[in-house]
Motif scaffolding. Structure first.
Motif, PDB file in Angstrom:
ATOM      1  N   GLU A 118       7.128   3.792  12.191  1.00 47.32           N
ATOM      2  CA  GLU A 118       8.321   4.513  11.758  1.00 47.32           C
ATOM      3  C   GLU A 118       9.554   4.142  12.579  1.00 47.32           C
ATOM      4  OE1 GLU A 118       9.094   6.682   9.202  1.00 47.32           O
ATOM      5  OE2 GLU A 118       7.216   5.796   8.483  1.00 47.32           O
ATOM      6  N   GLU A 119       9.338   3.608  13.783  1.00 49.78           N
ATOM      7  CA  GLU A 119      10.488   3.247  14.614  1.00 49.78           C
ATOM      8  C   GLU A 119      11.280   2.081  14.025  1.00 49.78           C
ATOM      9  OE1 GLU A 119       7.039   0.787  16.042  1.00 49.78           O
ATOM     10  OE2 GLU A 119       7.394   2.882  15.451  1.00 49.78           O
ATOM     11  N   ARG A 149       9.448   2.139   0.776  1.00 53.99           N
ATOM     12  CA  ARG A 149       9.961   2.015   2.141  1.00 53.99           C
ATOM     13  C   ARG A 149      10.586   0.639   2.348  1.00 53.99           C
ATOM     14  NH1 ARG A 149       6.619   4.056   7.031  1.00 53.99           N
ATOM     15  NH2 ARG A 149       5.680   1.992   6.852  1.00 53.99           N
ATOM     16  N   ASP A 180      14.567   4.412   2.581  1.00 58.54           N
ATOM     17  CA  ASP A 180      13.782   4.372   1.348  1.00 58.54           C
ATOM     18  C   ASP A 180      14.737   4.066   0.200  1.00 58.54           C
ATOM     19  OD1 ASP A 180      11.376   5.132   2.604  1.00 58.54           O
ATOM     20  OD2 ASP A 180      11.958   7.245   2.517  1.00 58.54           O
ATOM     21  N   VAL A 233      15.956   7.926   6.319  1.00 52.64           N
ATOM     22  CA  VAL A 233      14.660   8.404   6.799  1.00 52.64           C
ATOM     23  C   VAL A 233      14.845   9.778   7.417  1.00 52.64           C
ATOM     24  CG1 VAL A 233      12.740   7.961   8.366  1.00 52.64           C
ATOM     25  CG2 VAL A 233      13.894   6.054   7.221  1.00 52.64           C
ATOM     26  N   HIS A 268      11.498   1.780  10.517  1.00 47.44           N
ATOM     27  CA  HIS A 268      11.663   2.199   9.121  1.00 47.44           C
ATOM     28  C   HIS A 268      13.163   2.363   8.846  1.00 47.44           C
ATOM     29  CE1 HIS A 268      10.509   5.353   5.791  1.00 47.44           C
ATOM     30  NE2 HIS A 268      11.168   4.317   5.318  1.00 47.44           N
TER      31      HIS A 268
END
Length: 533
Positions: free
Chosen positions: A435-436, A451, A441, A532, A438
């Motif tokens: 997630e770091e 994503r 979306d 996000v 990401h």
């Protein structure tokens, strides 16, 4: 007894007068209050009537404006006649050009005929009366001056070379206009309105002797091999090509997402063509949007000048690369309605020049585009830009090769680390699926979200930025700590994080559809970019 009654009567009279006085005073006060109230009502009514009158006048003015007849634009040529009668009323007429008509019209009495100037824009009412003068026209057709006659008239040529004799506006009457100058003319091409600045291909084209080589390009081995086959072989081994009856391509299209080395490849080609020659290769670089000009015919003229220069350099024995960046903005599909359909004239002019390259052995056209789907199909057909090479985003191995071009062995590294280990750490961080990294979306036309990771938008330019950030941080730390600070894994991770934040912010501010088309995300049809949470 009578005197007593008289006395009592006299005593009661003052009391009655006092009571009556109080009644009269109360009545007067009541009347005064009523009068004050009435005055206030009158004032309020008067104010309301005044406001209503103003609103009615405003509505009448708006209605009159909406119901007013249209005005016609025309170009002032000269005052035809002017006199003032005994009452001081002006009676004047003027010669104007309206559309393709050259006519004499009356001048309204409140428009000073002495101030009407040739070449200025004027307005005609529904009765064809000149009612207003405005400034010079700021856009229109452009013509090239061939000759200036003694009486001030000009012989000018259009983009096809057709010559016409025109007059000059009043502002140009006392100006010496040299041959080859460019002038703005009215829509009917009868009057020269303005002498334009001397813009030419030199203002738009960057001519250089590139020092970039294929060795400077990392992670694009397949693309380099293909462009060598298309360009180097026919240029450097002409005899073999003739022996096998092969004709070299006139042009190559490099396409794909931005920032992945298309311009660098074109420069390396120009450098490679100079190998073994006494003269250096020439790299003519121009951006497509810069060739788009508001004046009719100017873009076509500039295209002719660019290819004329290319031919002149080729005639000197120099291999010439004509590199057109953002080609999709210049050569859009005809009839697409984009750019006001200027492509209907620019595309044919470009194709004419490109087809003329056939007789030249030393000229190669290389185009670059992020949107190959927008380029007119005629430009891409066989015999023109028929070699198409996609320059895509780097995978992990290609990214590592690119990074190693900037993390050289001579840099200071922390103990136990080197360029190879830092390159691996950098690439692993960029291509992380956590997630770091990401970014956002995106939603496609079917309403499906997917994503977008940093790896999905990474390019060679971003990888270089990351390395530069790590180096810059080391320089700043060295200055503040008063000793040389070596590069390490922490430096790389901090640089990746900084680049990630910049990329995320720019993506969230972008137009979803345009961004997805340029970057190939969501099939180029994203309708929403969601941050996000």
């Amino acid at each position: 007894m009578q005197s007593e009654r008289f006395s009592r009567k006299n005593e009661a009279q003052p009391r009655a007068d006092t009571a009556q006085s109080r009644v009269d005073t109360a009545t007067e006060e009541r009347y005064a209050q009523e009068n004050d109230a009435l005055r206030e009502k009158n004032h309020a009514l008067a104010a309301a009537l005044t406001r209503a009158g103003k609103e009615l006048q405003k509505a009448k003015s708006q209605l009159g404006q909406l119901a007013g007849p249209p005005l016609t634009f025309a170009t002032m040529v000269r005052v035809d006649s002017c006199r003032t009668d005994e009452e001081g009323v002006q009676h004047a007429s003027a010669e104007v050009i309206s559309g393709n008509r050259r006519i004499i019209v009356p001048v309204a009495s409140d428009v000073p005929a002495s101030r009407l100037a040739g070449g200025r824009t004027v307005l005609l009412n529904e009765n064809m009366v000149l009612v207003e003068q405005r400034g010079l026209e700021i856009s229109g057709k452009v013509r090239t001056v061939k000759q200036t006659l003694d009486d001030g008239r000009l012989m000018v040529a259009d983009e096809s070379g057709n010559v016409r004799l025109i007059s000059c506006a009043g502002a140009l009457a006392n100006i010496q206009i040299d041959p080859s100058s460019r002038v703005l003319v009215d829509d009917a091409a009868r009057v020269a309105l303005e002498v334009l600045p001397g813009e030419n291909a030199n203002d738009l084209v960057l001519e250089q002797k590139p020092d970039a080589t294929f060795a400077d390009i990392g992670g694009l081995d397949e693309q380099i091999e293909r462009i060598k086959d298309a360009v180097e072989l026919p240029f450097l081994h002409r005899d073999l090509f003739k022996r096998y009856d092969l004709r070299p391509p006139k042009g190559v299209l490099l396409y794909g997402p931005p920032g992945n080395g298309k311009t660098l490849i074109a420069k390396a080609v120009a450098n490679a063509l100079s190998a073994g020659k006494s003269s250096d290769g020439v790299f003519l670089s121009v951006k497509g949007p810069e060739l788009l000009n508001k004046y009719v015919g100017e873009s076509e003229r500039l295209i002719r000048l660019i290819f004329k220069r290319a031919r002149a350099r080729a005639a000197e024995g120099k291999p010439v690369i004509v590199f057109i960046d953002e080609m999709d903005s210049l050569l859009r599909t005809r009839g697409s309605g984009v750019s006001s359909d200027v492509e209907t004239t620019i595309v044919p002019q470009f194709l004419s020049e490109l087809d003329g390259v056939e007789s030249l052995d030393n000229v190669m056209v290389i185009g670059a585009s992020n949107r190959v789907d927008m380029i007119d199909p005629a430009v891409l057909r066989p015999g023109r830009l028929d070699v198409k090479i996609r320059v895509d985003r780097p995978n992990r191995d290609q990214a590592r090769q690119i990074v190693l071009h900037y993390l050289t062995d001579d840099l200071p590294y922390q103990e136990g680390e080197d360029a190879g280990s830092l390159a691996i750490a950098l690439v692993d961080d960029v291509y992380s699926t956590g997630e770091e990294r990401h970014i956002c979306d995106v939603c496609d036309e079917q309403g499906r979200f997917s994503r977008v990771m940093m790896a999905d938008v990474i390019c060679g330019a971003m990888l270089k930025n990351i390395v530069d950030k790590a180096k810059t941080k080391a320089v700043k730390d060295s200055l503040t700590q008063h000793h040389q600070v070596a590069l390490g894994v922490d430096s790389v991770h901090d640089a990746v994080a900084a680049e990630f934040e910049e990329t995320r912010d720019s993506v969230l501010d972008a137009d979803p559809e345009q961004w997805s088309k340029i970057n190939g995300i969501a099939g180029g049809h994203a309708v929403q970019i969601r941050p996000v949470e």
